[in-house]
Write a protein that holds these residues in place. Structure first.
Motif, PDB file in Angstrom:
ATOM      1  N   VAL A 107       0.837  -1.213   0.000  1.00 57.49           N
ATOM      2  CA  VAL A 107       0.000   0.000   0.000  1.00 57.49           C
ATOM      3  C   VAL A 107       0.868   1.257   0.000  1.00 57.49           C
ATOM      4  O   VAL A 107       0.592   2.218  -0.727  1.00 57.49           O
ATOM      5  CB  VAL A 107      -0.956  -0.003   1.219  1.00 57.49           C
ATOM      6  CG1 VAL A 107      -1.649   1.345   1.364  1.00 57.49           C
ATOM      7  CG2 VAL A 107      -1.985  -1.116   1.077  1.00 57.49           C
ATOM      8  N   ILE A 108       1.938   1.241   0.803  1.00 56.33           N
ATOM      9  CA  ILE A 108       2.841   2.401   0.871  1.00 56.33           C
ATOM     10  C   ILE A 108       3.458   2.678  -0.500  1.00 56.33           C
ATOM     11  O   ILE A 108       3.515   3.826  -0.960  1.00 56.33           O
ATOM     12  CB  ILE A 108       3.945   2.173   1.920  1.00 56.33           C
ATOM     13  CG1 ILE A 108       3.348   2.169   3.331  1.00 56.33           C
ATOM     14  CG2 ILE A 108       5.023   3.251   1.813  1.00 56.33           C
ATOM     15  CD1 ILE A 108       4.341   1.809   4.418  1.00 56.33           C
ATOM     16  N   ALA A 109       3.929   1.626  -1.173  1.00 52.19           N
ATOM     17  CA  ALA A 109       4.546   1.784  -2.498  1.00 52.19           C
ATOM     18  C   ALA A 109       3.552   2.346  -3.498  1.00 52.19           C
ATOM     19  O   ALA A 109       3.873   3.247  -4.286  1.00 52.19           O
ATOM     20  CB  ALA A 109       5.086   0.443  -2.983  1.00 52.19           C
ATOM     21  N   ARG A 110       2.321   1.850  -3.467  1.00 55.15           N
ATOM     22  CA  ARG A 110       1.308   2.324  -4.414  1.00 55.15           C
ATOM     23  C   ARG A 110       0.867   3.752  -4.107  1.00 55.15           C
ATOM     24  O   ARG A 110       0.576   4.526  -5.027  1.00 55.15           O
ATOM     25  CB  ARG A 110       0.106   1.377  -4.399  1.00 55.15           C
ATOM     26  CG  ARG A 110       0.400   0.020  -5.020  1.00 55.15           C
ATOM     27  CD  ARG A 110      -0.748  -0.951  -4.885  1.00 55.15           C
ATOM     28  NE  ARG A 110      -0.448  -2.233  -5.496  1.00 55.15           N
ATOM     29  CZ  ARG A 110      -0.689  -2.541  -6.768  1.00 55.15           C
ATOM     30  NH1 ARG A 110      -1.261  -1.642  -7.565  1.00 55.15           N
ATOM     31  NH2 ARG A 110      -0.384  -3.732  -7.252  1.00 55.15           N
ATOM     32  N   VAL A 111       0.829   4.107  -2.833  1.00 55.14           N
ATOM     33  CA  VAL A 111       0.460   5.479  -2.462  1.00 55.14           C
ATOM     34  C   VAL A 111       1.530   6.465  -2.921  1.00 55.14           C
ATOM     35  O   VAL A 111       1.227   7.532  -3.447  1.00 55.14           O
ATOM     36  CB  VAL A 111       0.243   5.580  -0.929  1.00 55.14           C
ATOM     37  CG1 VAL A 111       0.166   7.045  -0.497  1.00 55.14           C
ATOM     38  CG2 VAL A 111      -1.034   4.857  -0.534  1.00 55.14           C
ATOM     39  N   PHE A 115       0.769   9.386  -5.541  1.00 59.88           N
ATOM     40  CA  PHE A 115       0.944  10.774  -5.110  1.00 59.88           C
ATOM     41  C   PHE A 115       1.901  11.535  -6.028  1.00 59.88           C
ATOM     42  O   PHE A 115       1.614  12.640  -6.492  1.00 59.88           O
ATOM     43  CB  PHE A 115       1.470  10.798  -3.676  1.00 59.88           C
ATOM     44  CG  PHE A 115       1.718  12.186  -3.137  1.00 59.88           C
ATOM     45  CD1 PHE A 115       0.670  13.027  -2.815  1.00 59.88           C
ATOM     46  CD2 PHE A 115       3.022  12.653  -2.977  1.00 59.88           C
ATOM     47  CE1 PHE A 115       0.899  14.308  -2.327  1.00 59.88           C
ATOM     48  CE2 PHE A 115       3.266  13.923  -2.491  1.00 59.88           C
ATOM     49  CZ  PHE A 115       2.201  14.757  -2.168  1.00 59.88           C
ATOM     50  N   SER A 116       3.070  10.940  -6.298  1.00 57.66           N
ATOM     51  CA  SER A 116       4.063  11.639  -7.116  1.00 57.66           C
ATOM     52  C   SER A 116       3.668  11.684  -8.587  1.00 57.66           C
ATOM     53  O   SER A 116       4.027  12.621  -9.305  1.00 57.66           O
ATOM     54  CB  SER A 116       5.428  10.961  -6.976  1.00 57.66           C
ATOM     55  OG  SER A 116       5.362   9.607  -7.379  1.00 57.66           O
ATOM     56  N   ARG A 117       2.888  10.693  -9.046  1.00 54.63           N
ATOM     57  CA  ARG A 117       2.495  10.655 -10.456  1.00 54.63           C
ATOM     58  C   ARG A 117       1.383  11.645 -10.774  1.00 54.63           C
ATOM     59  O   ARG A 117       1.341  12.216 -11.872  1.00 54.63           O
ATOM     60  CB  ARG A 117       2.043   9.233 -10.819  1.00 54.63           C
ATOM     61  CG  ARG A 117       1.736   9.046 -12.301  1.00 54.63           C
ATOM     62  CD  ARG A 117       1.334   7.624 -12.623  1.00 54.63           C
ATOM     63  NE  ARG A 117      -0.009   7.311 -12.144  1.00 54.63           N
ATOM     64  CZ  ARG A 117      -0.286   6.530 -11.121  1.00 54.63           C
ATOM     65  NH1 ARG A 117       0.698   6.004 -10.413  1.00 54.63           N
ATOM     66  NH2 ARG A 117      -1.519   6.268 -10.754  1.00 54.63           N
ATOM     67  N   ASN A 118       0.488  11.865  -9.846  1.00 53.57           N
ATOM     68  CA  ASN A 118      -0.683  12.698 -10.116  1.00 53.57           C
ATOM     69  C   ASN A 118      -0.418  14.189  -9.978  1.00 53.57           C
ATOM     70  O   ASN A 118      -1.300  15.003 -10.271  1.00 53.57           O
ATOM     71  CB  ASN A 118      -1.838  12.293  -9.196  1.00 53.57           C
ATOM     72  CG  ASN A 118      -2.409  10.939  -9.575  1.00 53.57           C
ATOM     73  OD1 ASN A 118      -2.536  10.613 -10.745  1.00 53.57           O
ATOM     74  ND2 ASN A 118      -2.739  10.125  -8.584  1.00 53.57           N
ATOM     75  N   ILE A 119       0.771  14.563  -9.517  1.00 57.12           N
ATOM     76  CA  ILE A 119       1.163  15.974  -9.485  1.00 57.12           C
ATOM     77  C   ILE A 119       2.098  16.215 -10.662  1.00 57.12           C
ATOM     78  O   ILE A 119       3.138  15.553 -10.764  1.00 57.12           O
ATOM     79  CB  ILE A 119       1.862  16.343  -8.160  1.00 57.12           C
ATOM     80  CG1 ILE A 119       0.904  16.131  -6.988  1.00 57.12           C
ATOM     81  CG2 ILE A 119       2.349  17.784  -8.191  1.00 57.12           C
ATOM     82  CD1 ILE A 119       1.516  16.420  -5.627  1.00 57.12           C
ATOM     83  N   PHE A 150       5.606   7.568 -12.080  1.00 55.54           N
ATOM     84  CA  PHE A 150       5.269   6.900 -13.340  1.00 55.54           C
ATOM     85  C   PHE A 150       5.920   5.531 -13.430  1.00 55.54           C
ATOM     86  O   PHE A 150       5.268   4.531 -13.767  1.00 55.54           O
ATOM     87  CB  PHE A 150       5.704   7.779 -14.510  1.00 55.54           C
ATOM     88  CG  PHE A 150       5.426   7.178 -15.855  1.00 55.54           C
ATOM     89  CD1 PHE A 150       4.197   7.363 -16.467  1.00 55.54           C
ATOM     90  CD2 PHE A 150       6.388   6.401 -16.503  1.00 55.54           C
ATOM     91  CE1 PHE A 150       3.932   6.792 -17.709  1.00 55.54           C
ATOM     92  CE2 PHE A 150       6.130   5.835 -17.733  1.00 55.54           C
ATOM     93  CZ  PHE A 150       4.901   6.029 -18.341  1.00 55.54           C
ATOM     94  N   LEU A 151       7.224   5.456 -13.142  1.00 53.20           N
ATOM     95  CA  LEU A 151       7.948   4.197 -13.301  1.00 53.20           C
ATOM     96  C   LEU A 151       7.522   3.143 -12.291  1.00 53.20           C
ATOM     97  O   LEU A 151       7.466   1.953 -12.617  1.00 53.20           O
ATOM     98  CB  LEU A 151       9.460   4.449 -13.185  1.00 53.20           C
ATOM     99  CG  LEU A 151      10.106   5.204 -14.350  1.00 53.20           C
ATOM    100  CD1 LEU A 151      11.575   5.457 -14.072  1.00 53.20           C
ATOM    101  CD2 LEU A 151       9.935   4.443 -15.663  1.00 53.20           C
ATOM    102  N   THR A 152       7.216   3.569 -11.068  1.00 47.61           N
ATOM    103  CA  THR A 152       6.761   2.604 -10.069  1.00 47.61           C
ATOM    104  C   THR A 152       5.484   1.914 -10.533  1.00 47.61           C
ATOM    105  O   THR A 152       5.348   0.686 -10.441  1.00 47.61           O
ATOM    106  CB  THR A 152       6.512   3.296  -8.708  1.00 47.61           C
ATOM    107  OG1 THR A 152       7.733   3.865  -8.238  1.00 47.61           O
ATOM    108  CG2 THR A 152       5.999   2.290  -7.680  1.00 47.61           C
TER     109      THR A 152
END
Length: 261
Positions: A107-111, A115-119, A150-152
């Protein structure tokens, strides 16, 4: 396809395009966008472009300085992409359903990815600009954070698509968690991982130009400097070098993809 289903699909298509037209009309009214006026300005806009954005002998003398700034932009984009890929691979392994350690880390990895992708990267540049000021570090961090998101996400999907049979076979032989990842998961996902990393480098080279305008670094800063001083001939040269560089990087990236996939 039955006549009833055909009529239903036709009705849904008609409804969809009607909604698009209505939303477009409402948006144009709110923003006071005049489509007809915009179309009529195209001839004068192209006339200005072809009469002002011309590479002259005087502007060509600035090419060495421009190439130096362009190299700075390219290397910053590559560094941000590759370091982001390293962190994203770790987060991808933690976030994938195939290789997750537990649900908390997943969950932490996906959050973090979400978070970083949507900004947008430009927004990250503006946020970091307040803390770090106008320098290369700000541009690097903006590209890095945007790339991690994006890469994650891309690596998680690539790892999830790995063949489960090899994972199950190694598990049955008593292989450790790290052996399963290094011997079964990563080798299968590596072509996609490299492909996504190359795509991120292409994207970041384009984004780094805009980020450079905000952070005062690289080719973006040179573009902004000459544009504000109304030296449009040099602006044309900078634009031309950026376009050629992006095309060459894309051709190299496509060739590498064909070799590894």
């Amino acid at each position: 396809m039955s006549e009833k289903k055909f009529r239903q699909k036709k009705w849904q298509t008609t409804l969809f395009f009607t909604v698009i037209i209505v939303v477009t009309f409402i948006s144009s009214s709110i923003t006071k966008f005049n489509f007809i006026h915009s179309m009529t300005t195209f001839p004068s806009a192209f006339t200005w472009i072809f009469s002002n954005l011309m590479i002259t002998e005087e502007s060509f003398k600035k090419l060495p300085t421009i190439l130096t700034k362009l190299n700075e932009t390219i290397f910053m984009a590559i560094a941000a992409s590759t370091t982001a890929a390293a962190l994203s691979l770790f987060l991808g392994v933690m976030g994938s359903k195939t290789t997750k350690v537990n649900n908390v880390f997943s969950v932490i990895a996906r959050v973090i990815a979400s978070f970083s992708r949507n900004i947008p990267i430009v927004a990250w540049a503006l946020i970091l600009l307040i803390s770090f000021g106008q320098n290369s570090l700000t541009g690097f961090l903006a590209l890095f954070i945007g790339s991690v998101g994006f890469l994650t996400r891309a690596f998680i999907e690539s790892i999830d698509e790995a063949d489960q049979s090899s994972v199950e076979a190694l598990t049955a032989t008593g292989a450790t968690y790290f052996q399963i990842i290094s011997k079964a998961v990563i080798p299968q996902s590596l072509p996609q991982i490299i492909s996504w990393t190359l795509f991120m480098i292409e994207t970041n080279i384009r984004s780094a130009t805009l980020v450079g305008i905000l952070t005062g670094t690289g080719i973006g800063y040179s573009f902004d400097l000459y544009y504000k001083s109304m030296d449009y001939n040099t602006v044309a040269l900078i634009t031309f070098t950026i376009v050629i560089t992006v095309i060459l990087i894309e051709l190299m990236s496509n060739y590498i993809r064909k070799v590894i996939i």
